[in-house]
Design a protein around this motif. Sequence first.
Motif, PDB file in Angstrom:
ATOM      1  N   ALA A 114     -68.741 -21.385 -93.448  1.00  0.00           N
ATOM      2  CA  ALA A 114     -67.296 -21.167 -93.327  1.00  0.00           C
ATOM      3  C   ALA A 114     -66.974 -20.359 -92.072  1.00  0.00           C
ATOM      4  O   ALA A 114     -66.008 -20.655 -91.358  1.00  0.00           O
ATOM      5  CB  ALA A 114     -66.761 -20.469 -94.578  1.00  0.00           C
ATOM      6  N   ILE A 115     -67.787 -19.358 -91.778  1.00  0.00           N
ATOM      7  CA  ILE A 115     -67.580 -18.550 -90.573  1.00  0.00           C
ATOM      8  C   ILE A 115     -67.786 -19.396 -89.320  1.00  0.00           C
ATOM      9  O   ILE A 115     -66.994 -19.309 -88.362  1.00  0.00           O
ATOM     10  CB  ILE A 115     -68.506 -17.318 -90.572  1.00  0.00           C
ATOM     11  CG1 ILE A 115     -68.061 -16.325 -91.649  1.00  0.00           C
ATOM     12  CG2 ILE A 115     -68.541 -16.645 -89.204  1.00  0.00           C
ATOM     13  CD1 ILE A 115     -69.047 -15.197 -91.907  1.00  0.00           C
ATOM     14  N   ALA A 116     -68.815 -20.226 -89.317  1.00  0.00           N
ATOM     15  CA  ALA A 116     -69.098 -21.071 -88.148  1.00  0.00           C
ATOM     16  C   ALA A 116     -67.966 -22.076 -87.906  1.00  0.00           C
ATOM     17  O   ALA A 116     -67.515 -22.250 -86.764  1.00  0.00           O
ATOM     18  CB  ALA A 116     -70.427 -21.813 -88.335  1.00  0.00           C
ATOM     19  N   ILE A 117     -67.504 -22.722 -88.961  1.00  0.00           N
ATOM     20  CA  ILE A 117     -66.404 -23.679 -88.824  1.00  0.00           C
ATOM     21  C   ILE A 117     -65.144 -22.961 -88.348  1.00  0.00           C
ATOM     22  O   ILE A 117     -64.435 -23.441 -87.452  1.00  0.00           O
ATOM     23  CB  ILE A 117     -66.144 -24.399 -90.170  1.00  0.00           C
ATOM     24  CG1 ILE A 117     -67.327 -25.279 -90.546  1.00  0.00           C
ATOM     25  CG2 ILE A 117     -64.850 -25.200 -90.143  1.00  0.00           C
ATOM     26  CD1 ILE A 117     -67.609 -26.394 -89.559  1.00  0.00           C
ATOM     27  N   GLY A 118     -64.856 -21.817 -88.935  1.00  0.00           N
ATOM     28  CA  GLY A 118     -63.675 -21.044 -88.536  1.00  0.00           C
ATOM     29  C   GLY A 118     -63.757 -20.593 -87.089  1.00  0.00           C
ATOM     30  O   GLY A 118     -62.784 -20.717 -86.340  1.00  0.00           O
ATOM     31  N   ALA A 119     -64.912 -20.070 -86.688  1.00  0.00           N
ATOM     32  CA  ALA A 119     -65.070 -19.581 -85.319  1.00  0.00           C
ATOM     33  C   ALA A 119     -64.936 -20.717 -84.302  1.00  0.00           C
ATOM     34  O   ALA A 119     -64.257 -20.561 -83.278  1.00  0.00           O
ATOM     35  CB  ALA A 119     -66.429 -18.886 -85.165  1.00  0.00           C
ATOM     36  N   ALA A 120     -65.553 -21.854 -84.580  1.00  0.00           N
ATOM     37  CA  ALA A 120     -65.456 -23.002 -83.668  1.00  0.00           C
ATOM     38  C   ALA A 120     -64.011 -23.494 -83.570  1.00  0.00           C
ATOM     39  O   ALA A 120     -63.524 -23.818 -82.479  1.00  0.00           O
ATOM     40  CB  ALA A 120     -66.374 -24.127 -84.135  1.00  0.00           C
ATOM     41  N   SER A 121     -63.320 -23.528 -84.685  1.00  0.00           N
ATOM     42  CA  SER A 121     -61.929 -23.991 -84.695  1.00  0.00           C
ATOM     43  C   SER A 121     -61.012 -23.013 -83.967  1.00  0.00           C
ATOM     44  O   SER A 121     -60.135 -23.424 -83.196  1.00  0.00           O
ATOM     45  CB  SER A 121     -61.450 -24.191 -86.132  1.00  0.00           C
ATOM     46  OG  SER A 121     -62.245 -25.141 -86.793  1.00  0.00           O
ATOM     47  N   VAL A 122     -61.210 -21.726 -84.203  1.00  0.00           N
ATOM     48  CA  VAL A 122     -60.411 -20.707 -83.523  1.00  0.00           C
ATOM     49  C   VAL A 122     -60.662 -20.777 -82.017  1.00  0.00           C
ATOM     50  O   VAL A 122     -59.718 -20.721 -81.214  1.00  0.00           O
ATOM     51  CB  VAL A 122     -60.717 -19.296 -84.078  1.00  0.00           C
ATOM     52  CG1 VAL A 122     -60.183 -18.206 -83.164  1.00  0.00           C
ATOM     53  CG2 VAL A 122     -60.136 -19.153 -85.473  1.00  0.00           C
ATOM     54  N   HIS A 128     -60.272 -20.432 -98.190  1.00  0.00           N
ATOM     55  CA  HIS A 128     -60.132 -21.234 -99.409  1.00  0.00           C
ATOM     56  C   HIS A 128     -61.363 -22.119 -99.627  1.00  0.00           C
ATOM     57  O   HIS A 128     -61.851 -22.241-100.755  1.00  0.00           O
ATOM     58  CB  HIS A 128     -58.868 -22.088 -99.324  1.00  0.00           C
ATOM     59  CG  HIS A 128     -58.514 -22.771-100.593  1.00  0.00           C
ATOM     60  ND1 HIS A 128     -57.939 -22.114-101.651  1.00  0.00           N
ATOM     61  CD2 HIS A 128     -58.660 -24.070-100.982  1.00  0.00           C
ATOM     62  CE1 HIS A 128     -57.744 -22.967-102.648  1.00  0.00           C
ATOM     63  NE2 HIS A 128     -58.175 -24.158-102.264  1.00  0.00           N
ATOM     64  N   MET A 129     -61.868 -22.705 -98.546  1.00  0.00           N
ATOM     65  CA  MET A 129     -63.063 -23.541 -98.632  1.00  0.00           C
ATOM     66  C   MET A 129     -64.264 -22.722 -99.130  1.00  0.00           C
ATOM     67  O   MET A 129     -64.991 -23.146-100.028  1.00  0.00           O
ATOM     68  CB  MET A 129     -63.379 -24.145 -97.261  1.00  0.00           C
ATOM     69  CG  MET A 129     -64.687 -24.911 -97.194  1.00  0.00           C
ATOM     70  SD  MET A 129     -65.070 -25.517 -95.542  1.00  0.00           S
ATOM     71  CE  MET A 129     -65.333 -24.004 -94.634  1.00  0.00           C
ATOM     72  N   ARG A 130     -64.440 -21.538 -98.560  1.00  0.00           N
ATOM     73  CA  ARG A 130     -65.564 -20.689 -98.965  1.00  0.00           C
ATOM     74  C   ARG A 130     -65.460 -20.285-100.431  1.00  0.00           C
ATOM     75  O   ARG A 130     -66.433 -20.346-101.178  1.00  0.00           O
ATOM     76  CB  ARG A 130     -65.646 -19.437 -98.089  1.00  0.00           C
ATOM     77  CG  ARG A 130     -66.900 -18.602 -98.374  1.00  0.00           C
ATOM     78  CD  ARG A 130     -66.901 -17.290 -97.635  1.00  0.00           C
ATOM     79  NE  ARG A 130     -65.881 -16.374 -98.099  1.00  0.00           N
ATOM     80  CZ  ARG A 130     -65.980 -15.640 -99.225  1.00  0.00           C
ATOM     81  NH1 ARG A 130     -67.033 -15.748 -99.995  1.00  0.00           N
ATOM     82  NH2 ARG A 130     -65.020 -14.810 -99.569  1.00  0.00           N
ATOM     83  N   LEU A 131     -64.266 -19.887-100.856  1.00  0.00           N
ATOM     84  CA  LEU A 131     -64.072 -19.478-102.248  1.00  0.00           C
ATOM     85  C   LEU A 131     -64.325 -20.634-103.217  1.00  0.00           C
ATOM     86  O   LEU A 131     -64.971 -20.459-104.246  1.00  0.00           O
ATOM     87  CB  LEU A 131     -62.656 -18.939-102.449  1.00  0.00           C
ATOM     88  CG  LEU A 131     -62.322 -17.616-101.771  1.00  0.00           C
ATOM     89  CD1 LEU A 131     -60.838 -17.320-101.902  1.00  0.00           C
ATOM     90  CD2 LEU A 131     -63.154 -16.498-102.348  1.00  0.00           C
ATOM     91  N   GLY A 132     -63.795 -21.795-102.890  1.00  0.00           N
ATOM     92  CA  GLY A 132     -63.975 -22.958-103.767  1.00  0.00           C
ATOM     93  C   GLY A 132     -65.431 -23.359-103.893  1.00  0.00           C
ATOM     94  O   GLY A 132     -65.927 -23.631-104.994  1.00  0.00           O
ATOM     95  N   ILE A 143     -56.259 -22.324 -89.934  1.00  0.00           N
ATOM     96  CA  ILE A 143     -57.723 -22.275 -89.892  1.00  0.00           C
ATOM     97  C   ILE A 143     -58.244 -21.153 -90.785  1.00  0.00           C
ATOM     98  O   ILE A 143     -59.156 -21.358 -91.592  1.00  0.00           O
ATOM     99  CB  ILE A 143     -58.218 -22.090 -88.441  1.00  0.00           C
ATOM    100  CG1 ILE A 143     -57.924 -23.341 -87.624  1.00  0.00           C
ATOM    101  CG2 ILE A 143     -59.708 -21.744 -88.416  1.00  0.00           C
ATOM    102  CD1 ILE A 143     -58.030 -23.124 -86.118  1.00  0.00           C
ATOM    103  N   LEU A 144     -57.656 -19.975 -90.657  1.00  0.00           N
ATOM    104  CA  LEU A 144     -58.089 -18.828 -91.460  1.00  0.00           C
ATOM    105  C   LEU A 144     -57.936 -19.108 -92.954  1.00  0.00           C
ATOM    106  O   LEU A 144     -58.877 -18.930 -93.736  1.00  0.00           O
ATOM    107  CB  LEU A 144     -57.293 -17.582 -91.062  1.00  0.00           C
ATOM    108  CG  LEU A 144     -57.598 -16.314 -91.841  1.00  0.00           C
ATOM    109  CD1 LEU A 144     -59.008 -15.828 -91.518  1.00  0.00           C
ATOM    110  CD2 LEU A 144     -56.582 -15.230 -91.504  1.00  0.00           C
ATOM    111  N   SER A 145     -56.767 -19.563 -93.345  1.00  0.00           N
ATOM    112  CA  SER A 145     -56.499 -19.824 -94.760  1.00  0.00           C
ATOM    113  C   SER A 145     -57.407 -20.932 -95.307  1.00  0.00           C
ATOM    114  O   SER A 145     -57.962 -20.808 -96.393  1.00  0.00           O
ATOM    115  CB  SER A 145     -55.028 -20.203 -94.939  1.00  0.00           C
ATOM    116  OG  SER A 145     -54.742 -20.456 -96.290  1.00  0.00           O
ATOM    117  N   ALA A 146     -57.553 -22.003 -94.544  1.00  0.00           N
ATOM    118  CA  ALA A 146     -58.380 -23.127 -95.000  1.00  0.00           C
ATOM    119  C   ALA A 146     -59.850 -22.722 -95.130  1.00  0.00           C
ATOM    120  O   ALA A 146     -60.518 -23.102 -96.105  1.00  0.00           O
ATOM    121  CB  ALA A 146     -58.236 -24.315 -94.045  1.00  0.00           C
ATOM    122  N   CYS A 147     -60.361 -21.951 -94.190  1.00  0.00           N
ATOM    123  CA  CYS A 147     -61.772 -21.542 -94.250  1.00  0.00           C
ATOM    124  C   CYS A 147     -62.029 -20.579 -95.407  1.00  0.00           C
ATOM    125  O   CYS A 147     -63.053 -20.685 -96.089  1.00  0.00           O
ATOM    126  CB  CYS A 147     -62.208 -20.939 -92.920  1.00  0.00           C
ATOM    127  SG  CYS A 147     -62.411 -22.171 -91.627  1.00  0.00           S
TER     128      CYS A 147
END
Length: 130
Positions: free
Chosen positions: A112-120, A82-86, A76-80
């Motif tokens: 990206a923070i919202a998606i990451g937080a919800a997934s975590v 990477h998504m934000r950077l891209g 989740i951390l890596s994907a979020c």
Amino acid sequence: MLSHSSMRTPLGRVRGLGSAKSGTGHFWLQRVTAVSNLILTIIFIGIVIALVGRPYPAAVALLSNPLVAILMLLFILSACIHMRLGMQVIIEDYVQSEGAKVLAVMANTFFAIAIGAASVYAVLKLSFGG
């Protein structure tokens, strides 16, 4: 009469228009997250395949394993990141207005923070027997 900007040297005209020396770090972070995503996505797909057709308690049992939960959190951390950077690169390349660009980059970061937080939250809830 020549305008003030036309009397500047070519170096003077382009100075300050670059990446402010943040491009190299951004470049490497994007590459590192791409490699980690490759590895972690394979693990994620393996876990999903292992859970196909199994009941909810099986998912809770699998995610209760600390190693599995940590791998999912790293994914989740890596994907979020990477998504934000891209998306930031796309925004910076294609959004012309500076105001819209700033707003889009901010919205991208918040998304990206919202998606990451919800997934975590979901992984932690399941891993602690939710």
